[in-house]
Design a protein around this motif. Structure first.
Motif, PDB file in Angstrom:
ATOM      1  N   LEU A 125      28.753  14.755  11.295  1.00 10.31           N
ATOM      2  CA  LEU A 125      27.695  15.563  10.684  1.00 10.31           C
ATOM      3  C   LEU A 125      27.847  15.680   9.173  1.00 10.31           C
ATOM      4  O   LEU A 125      28.937  15.870   8.660  1.00 10.31           O
ATOM      5  CB  LEU A 125      27.786  16.955  11.323  1.00 10.31           C
ATOM      6  CG  LEU A 125      26.658  17.941  11.154  1.00 10.31           C
ATOM      7  CD1 LEU A 125      25.331  17.317  11.461  1.00 10.31           C
ATOM      8  CD2 LEU A 125      26.918  19.143  12.041  1.00 10.31           C
ATOM      9  N   SER A 126      26.731  15.538   8.465  1.00  8.04           N
ATOM     10  CA  SER A 126      26.726  15.814   7.024  1.00  8.04           C
ATOM     11  C   SER A 126      25.364  16.389   6.660  1.00  8.04           C
ATOM     12  O   SER A 126      24.365  16.143   7.362  1.00  8.04           O
ATOM     13  CB  SER A 126      26.982  14.539   6.218  1.00  8.04           C
ATOM     14  OG  SER A 126      25.856  13.689   6.303  1.00  8.04           O
ATOM     15  N   LYS A 131      19.349  16.127   6.576  1.00  6.39           N
ATOM     16  CA  LYS A 131      18.086  16.092   5.807  1.00  6.39           C
ATOM     17  C   LYS A 131      17.301  14.838   6.122  1.00  6.39           C
ATOM     18  O   LYS A 131      16.089  14.878   6.296  1.00  6.39           O
ATOM     19  CB  LYS A 131      18.386  16.168   4.305  1.00  6.39           C
ATOM     20  CG  LYS A 131      18.738  17.562   3.845  1.00  6.39           C
ATOM     21  CD  LYS A 131      18.990  17.614   2.362  1.00  6.39           C
ATOM     22  CE  LYS A 131      20.331  17.042   2.002  1.00  6.39           C
ATOM     23  NZ  LYS A 131      20.732  17.294   0.616  1.00  6.39           N
ATOM     24  N   GLU A 132      18.009  13.708   6.188  1.00  8.74           N
ATOM     25  CA  GLU A 132      17.315  12.438   6.432  1.00  8.74           C
ATOM     26  C   GLU A 132      16.651  12.430   7.812  1.00  8.74           C
ATOM     27  O   GLU A 132      15.490  12.059   7.949  1.00  8.74           O
ATOM     28  CB  GLU A 132      18.300  11.286   6.300  1.00  8.74           C
ATOM     29  CG  GLU A 132      17.607   9.942   6.277  1.00  8.74           C
ATOM     30  CD  GLU A 132      18.533   8.818   5.848  1.00  8.74           C
ATOM     31  OE1 GLU A 132      19.512   9.091   5.127  1.00  8.74           O
ATOM     32  OE2 GLU A 132      18.269   7.687   6.272  1.00  8.74           O
ATOM     33  N   PHE A 133      17.393  12.874   8.822  1.00  9.51           N
ATOM     34  CA  PHE A 133      16.808  12.881  10.172  1.00  9.51           C
ATOM     35  C   PHE A 133      15.653  13.876  10.264  1.00  9.51           C
ATOM     36  O   PHE A 133      14.602  13.574  10.831  1.00  9.51           O
ATOM     37  CB  PHE A 133      17.878  13.156  11.243  1.00  9.51           C
ATOM     38  CG  PHE A 133      18.524  11.884  11.708  1.00  9.51           C
ATOM     39  CD1 PHE A 133      19.466  11.239  10.926  1.00  9.51           C
ATOM     40  CD2 PHE A 133      18.153  11.293  12.902  1.00  9.51           C
ATOM     41  CE1 PHE A 133      20.032  10.040  11.319  1.00  9.51           C
ATOM     42  CE2 PHE A 133      18.711  10.090  13.317  1.00  9.51           C
ATOM     43  CZ  PHE A 133      19.655   9.462  12.524  1.00  9.51           C
ATOM     44  N   ALA A 134      15.850  15.051   9.691  1.00  6.99           N
ATOM     45  CA  ALA A 134      14.802  16.072   9.752  1.00  6.99           C
ATOM     46  C   ALA A 134      13.552  15.583   9.028  1.00  6.99           C
ATOM     47  O   ALA A 134      12.425  15.786   9.499  1.00  6.99           O
ATOM     48  CB  ALA A 134      15.299  17.376   9.140  1.00  6.99           C
ATOM     49  N   ARG A 135      13.738  14.916   7.895  1.00 17.14           N
ATOM     50  CA  ARG A 135      12.594  14.437   7.100  1.00 17.14           C
ATOM     51  C   ARG A 135      11.722  13.465   7.899  1.00 17.14           C
ATOM     52  O   ARG A 135      10.511  13.475   7.779  1.00 17.14           O
ATOM     53  CB  ARG A 135      13.114  13.763   5.834  1.00 17.14           C
ATOM     54  CG  ARG A 135      12.047  13.236   4.935  1.00 17.14           C
ATOM     55  CD  ARG A 135      12.566  12.849   3.563  1.00 17.14           C
ATOM     56  NE  ARG A 135      12.797  13.993   2.700  1.00 17.14           N
ATOM     57  CZ  ARG A 135      13.933  14.276   2.069  1.00 17.14           C
ATOM     58  NH1 ARG A 135      14.971  13.490   2.219  1.00 17.14           N
ATOM     59  NH2 ARG A 135      14.035  15.330   1.299  1.00 17.14           N
ATOM     60  N   ASP A 139      15.461  15.359  15.601  1.00 12.95           N
ATOM     61  CA  ASP A 139      15.736  16.702  16.118  1.00 12.95           C
ATOM     62  C   ASP A 139      17.130  17.138  15.673  1.00 12.95           C
ATOM     63  O   ASP A 139      18.132  16.648  16.186  1.00 12.95           O
ATOM     64  CB  ASP A 139      15.647  16.667  17.652  1.00 12.95           C
ATOM     65  CG  ASP A 139      15.923  18.027  18.263  1.00 12.95           C
ATOM     66  OD1 ASP A 139      16.042  19.013  17.499  1.00 12.95           O
ATOM     67  OD2 ASP A 139      16.030  18.100  19.504  1.00 12.95           O
ATOM     68  N   VAL A 140      17.177  18.049  14.712  1.00 15.30           N
ATOM     69  CA  VAL A 140      18.472  18.487  14.195  1.00 15.30           C
ATOM     70  C   VAL A 140      18.842  19.894  14.673  1.00 15.30           C
ATOM     71  O   VAL A 140      19.820  20.472  14.197  1.00 15.30           O
ATOM     72  CB  VAL A 140      18.550  18.382  12.651  1.00 15.30           C
ATOM     73  CG1 VAL A 140      18.426  16.935  12.206  1.00 15.30           C
ATOM     74  CG2 VAL A 140      17.493  19.261  11.975  1.00 15.30           C
ATOM     75  N   ARG A 150      14.916  26.635  10.408  1.00  8.17           N
ATOM     76  CA  ARG A 150      13.594  27.161  10.045  1.00  8.17           C
ATOM     77  C   ARG A 150      13.252  26.823   8.578  1.00  8.17           C
ATOM     78  O   ARG A 150      12.204  26.304   8.264  1.00  8.17           O
ATOM     79  CB  ARG A 150      13.587  28.679  10.242  1.00  8.17           C
ATOM     80  CG  ARG A 150      12.455  29.137  11.113  1.00  8.17           C
ATOM     81  CD  ARG A 150      12.418  30.638  11.349  1.00  8.17           C
ATOM     82  NE  ARG A 150      13.687  31.221  11.758  1.00  8.17           N
ATOM     83  CZ  ARG A 150      14.348  32.167  11.093  1.00  8.17           C
ATOM     84  NH1 ARG A 150      13.882  32.661   9.963  1.00  8.17           N
ATOM     85  NH2 ARG A 150      15.490  32.650  11.549  1.00  8.17           N
ATOM     86  N   LYS A 151      14.209  27.127   7.695  1.00 10.95           N
ATOM     87  CA  LYS A 151      13.990  26.872   6.260  1.00 10.95           C
ATOM     88  C   LYS A 151      13.809  25.383   5.979  1.00 10.95           C
ATOM     89  O   LYS A 151      12.997  24.984   5.143  1.00 10.95           O
ATOM     90  CB  LYS A 151      15.191  27.362   5.445  1.00 10.95           C
ATOM     91  CG  LYS A 151      15.348  28.838   5.412  1.00 10.95           C
ATOM     92  CD  LYS A 151      14.916  29.365   4.067  1.00 10.95           C
ATOM     93  CE  LYS A 151      15.174  30.863   3.999  1.00 10.95           C
ATOM     94  NZ  LYS A 151      14.195  31.533   3.174  1.00 10.95           N
ATOM     95  N   LEU A 152      14.579  24.574   6.689  1.00 10.42           N
ATOM     96  CA  LEU A 152      14.535  23.124   6.487  1.00 10.42           C
ATOM     97  C   LEU A 152      13.163  22.585   6.901  1.00 10.42           C
ATOM     98  O   LEU A 152      12.534  21.810   6.182  1.00 10.42           O
ATOM     99  CB  LEU A 152      15.646  22.497   7.343  1.00 10.42           C
ATOM    100  CG  LEU A 152      15.966  21.025   7.207  1.00 10.42           C
ATOM    101  CD1 LEU A 152      16.358  20.669   5.779  1.00 10.42           C
ATOM    102  CD2 LEU A 152      17.129  20.667   8.157  1.00 10.42           C
ATOM    103  N   THR A 153      12.684  23.057   8.040  1.00 15.59           N
ATOM    104  CA  THR A 153      11.390  22.613   8.543  1.00 15.59           C
ATOM    105  C   THR A 153      10.286  23.014   7.568  1.00 15.59           C
ATOM    106  O   THR A 153       9.417  22.218   7.225  1.00 15.59           O
ATOM    107  CB  THR A 153      11.124  23.234   9.944  1.00 15.59           C
ATOM    108  OG1 THR A 153      12.283  23.000  10.737  1.00 15.59           O
ATOM    109  CG2 THR A 153       9.925  22.624  10.626  1.00 15.59           C
ATOM    110  N   GLU A 154      10.369  24.274   7.096  1.00  9.58           N
ATOM    111  CA  GLU A 154       9.381  24.766   6.129  1.00  9.58           C
ATOM    112  C   GLU A 154       9.386  23.932   4.857  1.00  9.58           C
ATOM    113  O   GLU A 154       8.344  23.493   4.374  1.00  9.58           O
ATOM    114  CB  GLU A 154       9.737  26.205   5.709  1.00  9.58           C
ATOM    115  CG  GLU A 154       9.156  27.293   6.582  1.00  9.58           C
ATOM    116  CD  GLU A 154       9.832  28.633   6.242  1.00  9.58           C
ATOM    117  OE1 GLU A 154      10.001  29.419   7.169  1.00  9.58           O
ATOM    118  OE2 GLU A 154      10.215  28.860   5.056  1.00  9.58           O
TER     119      GLU A 154
END
Ligand code: PNS
Length: 159
Positions: A125-126, A131-135, A139-140, A150-154
């Motif tokens: 994990l890093s 960030k790359e997968f979420a972008r 599914d992170v 939540r913040k990352l998705t927003e």
């Protein structure tokens, strides 16, 4: 009174970071999570946001506090009377650079570094991979704490 520091960029904090912070908090009297305000690196979250997220997800540990820093971590250690830096080692690939930093920090300021082995659940994990997968729709959930997810998705939705 043993005070240690867990430094990093934490852009954003992951479950791997949290594991190291929580285990450090059990071993030491006080843990300062020191968040680098990195002016030469573009971050997804501002330093204030990273600090706020860390405060939220470490609130169950009364002996953990979160601060930000600029410049050298050894200067932060001197200013806050910190005995040692605690770092997580995920794999052999982390070792060379971490060893070099640890020796430089000891050479320059006599600041010790202690390494903890990362929980194997989080060895891959890093923050960058999260960030790359979420972008790109990965599914992170399960890799970052819920408030961070939540913040990352927003944030990614607005980019
Ligand atoms: O989460 P990161 O980005 O891998 O953390 C790296 C960090 C912040 C721990 C490291 O780059 C650091 O300590 N930076 C502060 C500047 C400094 O002291 N550099 C010399 C290290 S020998």
């Amino acid at each position: 009174m043993i005070r240690v520091v867990c430094p990093g960029s934490f852009d954003p904090v992951t479950n791997g970071h949290l594991d190291i912070i929580g285990r450090s908090a059990r071993l030491h009297d006080e843990v300062i999570v020191a968040v680098l305000r990195n002016i030469s690196k573009t971050t997804l979250f501002t330093v204030e946001e990273r600090v706020e997220m860390l405060r939220e997800v470490t609130k169950e540990h009364p002996n953990v506090r979160v601060e930000h820093f600029n410049g050298l971590i050894v200067d932060f250690c001197r200013a806050h009377d910190v005995a040692a830096i605690v770092k997580g080692l995920r794999a052999v690939s982390d070792f060379d650079y971490e060893m070099q930093m640890a020796q430089m920090n000891y050479n320059q300021a006599g600041v010790e570094t202690m390494f903890m082995t990362t929980n194997p659940l989080y060895a891959f994990l890093s923050s960058s991979l999260v960030k790359e997968f979420a972008r790109y729709g990965g599914d992170v959930a399960g890799l970052v704490p819920e408030p961070v997810l939540r913040k990352l998705t927003e944030r990614l939705a607005t980019q």
